[in-house]
Design an enzyme around this catalytic site. Structure first.
Site, short mmCIF file in Angstrom:
data_model
loop_
_atom_site.label_atom_id
_atom_site.label_comp_id
_atom_site.label_asym_id
_atom_site.label_seq_id
_atom_site.Cartn_x
_atom_site.Cartn_y
_atom_site.Cartn_z
N GLU A 28 -1.39 -10.25 -6.02
CA GLU A 28 -1.43 -11.04 -7.24
C GLU A 28 -0.63 -10.37 -8.35
O GLU A 28 0.15 -11.01 -9.06
CB GLU A 28 -2.88 -11.24 -7.72
CG GLU A 28 -3.75 -11.96 -6.74
CD GLU A 28 -4.51 -11.04 -5.77
OE1 GLU A 28 -3.89 -10.09 -5.23
OE2 GLU A 28 -5.70 -11.29 -5.54
N CYS A 47 -6.73 -7.17 -10.80
CA CYS A 47 -5.89 -8.37 -10.83
C CYS A 47 -6.43 -9.39 -11.83
O CYS A 47 -5.66 -10.05 -12.53
CB CYS A 47 -5.80 -8.98 -9.43
SG CYS A 47 -4.76 -8.00 -8.33
N CYS A 60 -1.70 -4.79 -5.56
CA CYS A 60 -2.19 -6.03 -4.97
C CYS A 60 -1.14 -7.14 -5.05
O CYS A 60 -0.27 -7.13 -5.93
CB CYS A 60 -3.45 -6.49 -5.69
SG CYS A 60 -4.82 -5.34 -5.63
N CYS A 98 -9.28 -9.08 -7.09
CA CYS A 98 -10.06 -7.90 -7.49
C CYS A 98 -10.11 -7.82 -9.02
O CYS A 98 -9.43 -8.57 -9.73
CB CYS A 98 -9.43 -6.63 -6.90
SG CYS A 98 -7.89 -6.11 -7.70
N GLU A 103 0.82 -1.20 0.00
CA GLU A 103 0.00 0.00 0.00
C GLU A 103 0.86 1.25 0.00
O GLU A 103 2.07 1.20 0.22
CB GLU A 103 -0.93 0.00 1.22
CG GLU A 103 -1.93 -1.13 1.17
CD GLU A 103 -2.85 -1.18 2.37
OE1 GLU A 103 -3.80 -1.98 2.32
OE2 GLU A 103 -2.64 -0.44 3.36
N ASN A 104 0.20 2.39 -0.25
CA ASN A 104 0.87 3.66 -0.30
C ASN A 104 -0.12 4.73 0.14
O ASN A 104 -1.31 4.61 -0.13
CB ASN A 104 1.35 3.92 -1.74
CG ASN A 104 2.27 5.09 -1.84
OD1 ASN A 104 1.83 6.24 -1.81
ND2 ASN A 104 3.55 4.81 -1.99
N ALA A 105 0.37 5.76 0.81
CA ALA A 105 -0.52 6.84 1.26
C ALA A 105 -1.25 7.49 0.08
O ALA A 105 -2.39 7.93 0.23
CB ALA A 105 0.27 7.90 2.03
#
Length: 160
Positions: A75, A115, A73, A112, A64-66
């Site tokens: 995958e 992906c 993801c 998702c 993740e990133n701000a």
């Protein structure tokens, strides 16, 4: 007008121990990768492990990133790593598992949409399906024979 029905076939395993031994190993690797996820915002960790036709295993975890769209993801981390490091090898199997920090996830969580699209592109590129196994932290494991089972009517290069 006519109606058409799209059906998919799933296989459902009650526990990891019911999976074939090589897939048990792959799911165990996905569980290990899950613990390396960087998920300070969602607190939802995802791990992925894929096997190449050579037997090599490539891992991925969500990052993740701000700036939320900048994250990736598990995958896609795994499949893009395989594509970058082993560009001519076929991906045969993919195992995915999740863990939430706030509760136990017992439902199988499918990839998702982004992906699914990325995996579909790799299946098209390699002209071979990727068998996908996915689960929560515990509980049933679902197997599909191809990402196209989860993305019927998908978009591909023939439309460009």
């Amino acid at each position: 007008m006519k109606k058409q029905k799209i059906e998919i076939a799933l296989e459902v395993f009650d526990t990891v121990s019911e999976l074939p031994k090589d897939i048990q190993e792959l799911m165990n690797k996905a569980q290990q990768a899950r613990e390396n996820a960087y998920a300070p915002y969602s607190h939802f960790k995802v791990g992925a492990a894929l096997r190449l036709v050579s037997g090599k295993i490539v891992l991925g975890s969500n990052q993740e990133n701000a700036a939320f769209p900048s994250g990736l993801c598990a995958e896609r981390v795994a499949v893009f790593s395989a594509g970058a490091n082993f560009p001519n090898e076929i991906i045969t199997d993919l195992a995915i598992t999740v863990r939430a920090e706030s509760h136990e996830v017992i439902e199988a969580i499918a990839p998702c949409g982004a992906c699914r699209q990325s995996l579909a592109e790799y299946e098209q590129k390699q002209k071979s399906p990727i068998t996908i196994y996915f689960m929560g932290e515990t509980g049933e494991i679902i197997k599909v024979a191809s990402i196209m089972d989860l993305l019927p009517l998908g978009f591909d290069a023939k439309y460009l």
